[in-house]
Structure formats: structure tokens, C-alpha cells
Motif scaffolding. Sequence first.
Motif, PDB file in Angstrom:
ATOM      1  N   MET A  32      12.462  36.805  44.982  1.00  0.00           N
ATOM      2  CA  MET A  32      13.650  36.279  45.020  1.00  0.00           C
ATOM      3  C   MET A  32      14.873  36.808  45.336  1.00  0.00           C
ATOM      4  SD  MET A  32      12.587  34.493  41.099  1.00  0.00           S
ATOM      5  CE  MET A  32      14.396  33.642  40.652  1.00  0.00           C
ATOM      6  N   ILE A  33      15.122  38.235  44.659  1.00  0.00           N
ATOM      7  CA  ILE A  33      16.074  39.126  45.232  1.00  0.00           C
ATOM      8  C   ILE A  33      15.458  40.521  45.248  1.00  0.00           C
ATOM      9  CG2 ILE A  33      18.390  40.292  44.556  1.00  0.00           C
ATOM     10  CD1 ILE A  33      18.876  37.712  42.812  1.00  0.00           C
ATOM     11  N   ASP A  34      15.731  41.130  46.443  1.00  0.00           N
ATOM     12  CA  ASP A  34      15.417  42.703  46.640  1.00  0.00           C
ATOM     13  C   ASP A  34      16.582  43.436  46.859  1.00  0.00           C
ATOM     14  OD1 ASP A  34      12.596  41.417  46.475  1.00  0.00           O
ATOM     15  OD2 ASP A  34      12.300  41.976  48.676  1.00  0.00           O
ATOM     16  N   CYS A  35      16.781  44.448  45.958  1.00  0.00           N
ATOM     17  CA  CYS A  35      18.145  45.372  46.232  1.00  0.00           C
ATOM     18  C   CYS A  35      17.282  46.775  46.444  1.00  0.00           C
ATOM     19  CB  CYS A  35      18.656  45.337  44.769  1.00  0.00           C
ATOM     20  SG  CYS A  35      19.418  43.846  44.459  1.00  0.00           S
ATOM     21  N   LEU A  36      17.421  47.186  47.575  1.00  0.00           N
ATOM     22  CA  LEU A  36      16.582  48.326  48.164  1.00  0.00           C
ATOM     23  C   LEU A  36      17.709  49.606  48.053  1.00  0.00           C
ATOM     24  CD1 LEU A  36      14.856  46.698  51.263  1.00  0.00           C
ATOM     25  CD2 LEU A  36      13.950  47.108  48.916  1.00  0.00           C
ATOM     26  N   ASN A  37      17.230  50.556  47.719  1.00  0.00           N
ATOM     27  CA  ASN A  37      18.240  51.713  47.459  1.00  0.00           C
ATOM     28  C   ASN A  37      18.543  52.194  48.696  1.00  0.00           C
ATOM     29  OD1 ASN A  37      17.848  51.831  44.868  1.00  0.00           O
ATOM     30  ND2 ASN A  37      16.612  53.627  44.662  1.00  0.00           N
ATOM     31  N   ASP A  38      19.761  52.419  48.926  1.00  0.00           N
ATOM     32  CA  ASP A  38      20.492  52.929  50.007  1.00  0.00           C
ATOM     33  C   ASP A  38      19.945  52.025  51.243  1.00  0.00           C
ATOM     34  OD1 ASP A  38      21.539  55.465  49.046  1.00  0.00           O
ATOM     35  OD2 ASP A  38      19.685  56.483  49.243  1.00  0.00           O
ATOM     36  N   GLY A  39      19.931  50.708  50.854  1.00  0.00           N
ATOM     37  CA  GLY A  39      19.546  49.785  52.022  1.00  0.00           C
ATOM     38  C   GLY A  39      20.118  48.373  51.753  1.00  0.00           C
ATOM     39  N   ALA A  40      19.236  47.422  52.365  1.00  0.00           N
ATOM     40  CA  ALA A  40      19.560  46.263  52.261  1.00  0.00           C
ATOM     41  C   ALA A  40      19.403  45.597  50.753  1.00  0.00           C
ATOM     42  CB  ALA A  40      18.443  45.379  53.237  1.00  0.00           C
TER      43      ALA A  40
END
Length: 171
Positions: A32-40
Motif C-alpha cells: 500500500m505504502i513503502d517509505c524507504l530510508n534515504d530513498g523513495a
Amino acid sequence: SNSRILENGTGYLRVSSNGTGVFIDTSGGESMIDCLNDGAVKLYYDNSLKLETTTAGVTVTGTVSDSKGDLRSIPQNSQTSSYTLVASDAGKHIYISTGGVTFASGLCSIGDAITIVNNSASDQTITCSAVTMYLAGDTTAKTSLTLKGRGMATFLCTASNIYYGSGGGLE
């Protein structure tokens, strides 16, 4: 039967990750939602990636639309006889074959644009009714303009009832 997380203090509810990132998935494992460290940051619809932030900005998969339609195209309003523009024509192109077009008072808001396409070999008259119209590069206000056969012109509203027009075959 609903579950919820409620931040009830004076600060913010923070979700942090020391690992790869924070992921919100369905119980079946669909993204549903991906929050990548230091990224997208990635947003999904039915497990299909639709929006992703990148170092350059945002990438969208699929169409981007607002209340007027798809932002990658300019909607068409096809007319076969004399036509007076209406507020909902802002952001569209008027495809006219006969009778000309009239700009009336109170039509657009600042920043609205309308394009007129002459779908004929004959000249079309653009009448300026209670509006001030300038051609790009000309300091004289016009009360009417001519759009030559197969010509195309765009008009930008810059203030209440003030427009600037420019295009091929516009005089």
C-alpha cells in the motif's frame, strides 16, 4: 471492530525505522505504502505502483487528472456554429468550424488559458465583448480578432477581463 492508533498528546505520532524503511501492507501482503530510508516513498493502488518520489521529483504510473480531466491532454470542446465561451472552457481547446467565438465578461480567472483551433479553411472572427484583448507584442487593445483558416491561438487571462492572445494565423 476497527483498530486504530491515536496520538493523544501535545506532540506528533512518529513512526521510525532503523532498518530499510516503513511498509504498510494489506493483510494479504499487497503493498500500500513503502517509505524507504534515504530513498523513495511509494504509493500503490491494488498492489500496483502509482506514485513514487525520486531524487528528481515524482514519477507517476498511469494518468494524472484533476476535475477537468487528464493533465497530459487538452480536452476538446467541438463547436460547429457561433460559440460564446463559458467558464468551463478554461484549460480546453475550442475546435470550431463556423460562426466564430466570443469572449464575454467574467469568463475566466487569472491564469486560465483557452486555445481556439480553426477547423476550416475560412477565417473565424473572435469577438471581445466587454473584455480587453491584446495580441502578444501589440500595445493596442482589440475589440475583435481574426483567426485565419486552420489557425490556432491561445489566450491567457492575466487580470479580471484582460486577455493576451498569441498563435499562428491570429491577427
